[in-house]
Write a protein that holds these residues in place. Structure first.
Motif, mmCIF file in Angstrom:
data_model
loop_
_atom_site.group_PDB
_atom_site.id
_atom_site.type_symbol
_atom_site.label_atom_id
_atom_site.label_comp_id
_atom_site.label_asym_id
_atom_site.label_seq_id
_atom_site.Cartn_x
_atom_site.Cartn_y
_atom_site.Cartn_z
ATOM 1 N N LEU A 155 29.681 4.785 -11.868
ATOM 2 C CA LEU A 155 30.505 5.908 -12.294
ATOM 3 C C LEU A 155 30.500 5.978 -13.815
ATOM 4 C CD1 LEU A 155 33.686 5.779 -10.014
ATOM 5 C CD2 LEU A 155 31.622 7.143 -9.709
ATOM 6 N N GLU A 156 30.480 7.176 -14.359
ATOM 7 C CA GLU A 156 30.551 7.337 -15.807
ATOM 8 C C GLU A 156 31.459 8.523 -16.141
ATOM 9 O OE1 GLU A 156 26.618 10.081 -16.750
ATOM 10 O OE2 GLU A 156 26.541 7.934 -17.131
ATOM 11 N N HIS A 157 31.961 8.527 -17.362
ATOM 12 C CA HIS A 157 32.849 9.596 -17.793
ATOM 13 C C HIS A 157 32.057 10.878 -18.046
ATOM 14 C CE1 HIS A 157 36.709 7.462 -18.445
ATOM 15 N NE2 HIS A 157 35.914 6.413 -18.482
ATOM 16 N N GLN A 158 32.732 11.987 -17.817
ATOM 17 C CA GLN A 158 32.111 13.270 -18.086
ATOM 18 C C GLN A 158 32.059 13.523 -19.574
ATOM 19 O OE1 GLN A 158 34.877 15.300 -15.147
ATOM 20 N NE2 GLN A 158 33.002 16.446 -14.770
ATOM 21 N N ARG A 159 31.029 14.232 -19.979
ATOM 22 C CA ARG A 159 30.881 14.555 -21.390
ATOM 23 C C ARG A 159 31.892 15.621 -21.786
ATOM 24 N NH1 ARG A 159 27.639 10.487 -23.328
ATOM 25 N NH2 ARG A 159 25.949 10.117 -21.875
ATOM 26 N N THR A 160 32.296 15.579 -23.069
ATOM 27 C CA THR A 160 33.181 16.622 -23.557
ATOM 28 C C THR A 160 32.393 17.888 -23.845
ATOM 29 O OG1 THR A 160 32.864 15.820 -25.802
ATOM 30 C CG2 THR A 160 34.760 14.962 -24.600
ATOM 31 N N GLN A 161 33.080 19.005 -23.837
ATOM 32 C CA GLN A 161 32.444 20.289 -24.093
ATOM 33 C C GLN A 161 32.749 20.753 -25.509
ATOM 34 O OE1 GLN A 161 30.407 21.779 -21.919
ATOM 35 N NE2 GLN A 161 30.711 19.974 -20.626
ATOM 36 N N SER A 178 28.042 22.955 -34.865
ATOM 37 C CA SER A 178 28.525 22.692 -33.506
ATOM 38 C C SER A 178 29.783 21.845 -33.600
ATOM 39 C CB SER A 178 27.460 21.957 -32.686
ATOM 40 O OG SER A 178 27.928 21.634 -31.414
ATOM 41 N N ALA A 179 30.935 22.507 -33.740
ATOM 42 C CA ALA A 179 32.199 21.786 -33.885
ATOM 43 C C ALA A 179 32.625 21.227 -32.540
ATOM 44 C CB ALA A 179 33.276 22.712 -34.438
ATOM 45 N N VAL A 180 32.531 19.927 -32.374
ATOM 46 C CA VAL A 180 32.876 19.285 -31.115
ATOM 47 C C VAL A 180 34.133 18.448 -31.324
ATOM 48 C CG1 VAL A 180 32.107 17.657 -29.355
ATOM 49 C CG2 VAL A 180 30.472 19.223 -30.405
ATOM 50 N N ALA A 181 35.069 18.566 -30.391
ATOM 51 C CA ALA A 181 36.301 17.771 -30.481
ATOM 52 C C ALA A 181 35.970 16.326 -30.138
ATOM 53 C CB ALA A 181 37.357 18.334 -29.540
ATOM 54 N N GLN A 182 35.462 15.591 -31.129
ATOM 55 C CA GLN A 182 35.024 14.214 -30.904
ATOM 56 C C GLN A 182 36.164 13.219 -31.077
ATOM 57 O OE1 GLN A 182 32.656 14.672 -34.286
ATOM 58 N NE2 GLN A 182 30.718 14.908 -33.208
ATOM 59 N N LEU A 183 37.156 13.582 -31.895
ATOM 60 C CA LEU A 183 38.192 12.641 -32.297
ATOM 61 C C LEU A 183 39.585 13.224 -32.113
ATOM 62 C CD1 LEU A 183 36.310 11.786 -35.549
ATOM 63 C CD2 LEU A 183 36.941 10.006 -33.940
ATOM 64 N N GLN A 184 40.561 12.338 -32.178
ATOM 65 C CA GLN A 184 41.958 12.738 -32.134
ATOM 66 C C GLN A 184 42.703 11.933 -33.198
ATOM 67 O OE1 GLN A 184 44.043 11.729 -28.520
ATOM 68 N NE2 GLN A 184 45.408 13.479 -28.682
ATOM 69 N N ILE A 185 43.590 12.592 -33.926
ATOM 70 C CA ILE A 185 44.348 11.931 -34.981
ATOM 71 C C ILE A 185 45.543 11.199 -34.359
ATOM 72 C CG2 ILE A 185 45.688 12.283 -37.085
ATOM 73 C CD1 ILE A 185 43.968 14.726 -37.653
ATOM 74 N N VAL A 186 45.725 9.939 -34.756
ATOM 75 C CA VAL A 186 46.816 9.131 -34.197
ATOM 76 C C VAL A 186 47.513 8.365 -35.319
ATOM 77 C CG1 VAL A 186 45.768 8.836 -31.912
ATOM 78 C CG2 VAL A 186 45.212 7.224 -33.727
ATOM 79 N N GLY A 231 34.440 9.834 -23.326
ATOM 80 C CA GLY A 231 33.212 10.510 -22.939
ATOM 81 C C GLY A 231 32.286 10.838 -24.087
ATOM 82 N N VAL A 232 32.789 10.782 -25.326
ATOM 83 C CA VAL A 232 31.947 11.088 -26.482
ATOM 84 C C VAL A 232 30.887 9.999 -26.656
ATOM 85 C CG1 VAL A 232 31.930 11.210 -29.004
ATOM 86 C CG2 VAL A 232 33.629 12.485 -27.718
ATOM 87 N N PRO A 250 28.667 6.100 -24.143
ATOM 88 C CA PRO A 250 29.900 6.898 -24.098
ATOM 89 C C PRO A 250 31.150 6.041 -24.259
ATOM 90 C CG PRO A 250 29.102 6.515 -21.879
ATOM 91 C CD PRO A 250 28.080 5.910 -22.796
ATOM 92 N N VAL A 251 32.171 6.622 -24.843
ATOM 93 C CA VAL A 251 33.483 5.980 -24.919
ATOM 94 C C VAL A 251 34.126 6.044 -23.538
ATOM 95 C CG1 VAL A 251 35.798 6.109 -25.903
ATOM 96 C CG2 VAL A 251 33.801 6.509 -27.353
ATOM 97 N N VAL A 252 34.488 4.891 -23.001
ATOM 98 C CA VAL A 252 35.129 4.836 -21.684
ATOM 99 C C VAL A 252 36.615 5.154 -21.812
ATOM 100 C CG1 VAL A 252 35.705 3.337 -19.736
ATOM 101 C CG2 VAL A 252 33.452 3.180 -20.816
ATOM 102 N N ARG A 253 37.262 4.516 -22.775
ATOM 103 C CA ARG A 253 38.693 4.760 -22.999
ATOM 104 C C ARG A 253 39.096 4.106 -24.308
ATOM 105 N NH1 ARG A 253 41.507 0.020 -21.622
ATOM 106 N NH2 ARG A 253 40.260 -1.456 -20.402
ATOM 107 N N TYR A 254 40.302 4.431 -24.758
ATOM 108 C CA TYR A 254 40.866 3.839 -25.962
ATOM 109 C C TYR A 254 41.965 2.873 -25.553
ATOM 110 C CZ TYR A 254 43.195 3.497 -30.514
ATOM 111 O OH TYR A 254 43.759 3.038 -31.685
ATOM 112 N N ASP A 255 41.884 1.632 -26.014
ATOM 113 C CA ASP A 255 42.871 0.614 -25.686
ATOM 114 C C ASP A 255 43.967 0.644 -26.747
ATOM 115 O OD1 ASP A 255 44.348 -1.565 -25.002
ATOM 116 O OD2 ASP A 255 42.716 -3.023 -25.112
#
Length: 288
Positions: A155-161, A178-186, A231-232, A250-255
């Motif tokens: 199983l693998e994560h789906q790619r972001t759009q 190609s502006a892709v939402a690759q990151l999130q500010i935390v 997914g990125v 791909p990034v699976v998840r953020y710990d």
């Protein structure tokens, strides 16, 4: 006169009483073998799937982070025979410290892509996760209207759009092609907390440059204030693991506990900090 009677024989002196026998020390009961038996009970029973870790031999490093099937346990050496998955037929000898219980990468209700299944009709299809069996490292998923059991490494994560293109407020500025939402500010608080953004420059310093489509602006932030979206596809750079530097996965998840990303590379999963992950940088956006 009558002859004198002979004197009666003298009584024999009494024999000394025999000395009491010195009691022998009690034979100690056999030492309980509970402790040693417990030490020799396998922590991972044959038939269980585990994750390999901490293998240092040159010919074994490549399987660190991969799933493996426990085949047998030797109580004399306290070692296990395992087979790395996908199964190659070659057995590896490891200790208990080189194994851990699999942790699910998908929560119930999450969607995933199926790959490398023997049933070719399932490959490339999206499924919904129902449950995870950490003993077998398998998921029960809903696909094609029925429940199926799928091995975790399939199983693998789906790619972001891509997100819609947006232009900065400043006249003459341009957004990435190609502006892709690759990151999130935390961890910054305020109106930027949780905002989606795209990496535009690493700068070679302590800050990265990112473009925020929804805010229509460019900001500069340290990597530890950014997390990659699940997914990125990212590239590993500058780690001590020379065997994975330069590789992409791909990034699976953020710990959130460790502040690191779990990244899948060549079928294995690695915990990597944000600063050691890069994505293809789009055309730079002038600072607003």
């Amino acid at each position: 006169p009558a002859p004198p009677r002979p004197a009666p024989p003298r009584p024999a002196p009494p024999r000394p009483a025999p000395a009491p026998a010195t009691p022998s020390p009690p034979t100690p009961p056999p030492a309980s073998s509970a402790g040693s038996d417990a030490a020799r009970q396998p922590l991972f029973q044959p038939g269980r799937v585990v994750v390999l870790q901490g293998l240092e031999a040159a010919f074994q490093k490549s399987v660190n982070g991969k799933f493996a099937l426990v085949r047998s346990f030797n109580p004399t050496t306290n070692k296990y025979k395992v087979i790395a998955l996908p199964a190659t037929g070659e057995q590896i000898t490891v200790e208990a410290r080189n194994m851990s219980t699999p942790v699910p990468a998908f929560a119930p209700g999450a969607t995933a892509l199926i790959r490398d299944e023997t049933d070719a009709d399932l490959n490339g299809r999206t499924c919904t996760v129902e449950s995870f069996d950490d003993r077998r490292a398998t998921y029960v998923v809903q696909v094609l209207g029925e429940s199926r059991v799928i091995e975790a490494h399939k199983l693998e994560h789906q790619r972001t759009q891509p997100v819609p293109e947006a232009r900065p407020v400043a006249s003459g500025s341009a957004t990435p092609a190609s502006a892709v939402a690759q990151l999130q500010i935390v961890g910054v608080g305020g109106p930027l907390e949780g905002a989606a953004c795209a990496l535009t420059a690493v700068n070679g310093g302590p800050h990265w440059t990112v473009w925020l489509p929804t805010h229509r602006q460019t900001v500069h932030l340290p990597p530890d204030k950014l997390r990659f979206v699940d997914g990125v596809a990212v590239q590993v750079v500058g780690t001590e693991r020379t065997d994975i530097n330069g590789k992409t996965g791909p990034v699976v998840r953020y710990d959130t506990t460790s502040g690191r990303h779990i990244v899948a590379i060549d079928g294995a999963q690695y915990s990597i900090r944000t600063a050691s992950l890069h994505v293809p940088v789009a055309a730079a956006v002038p600072s607003a």
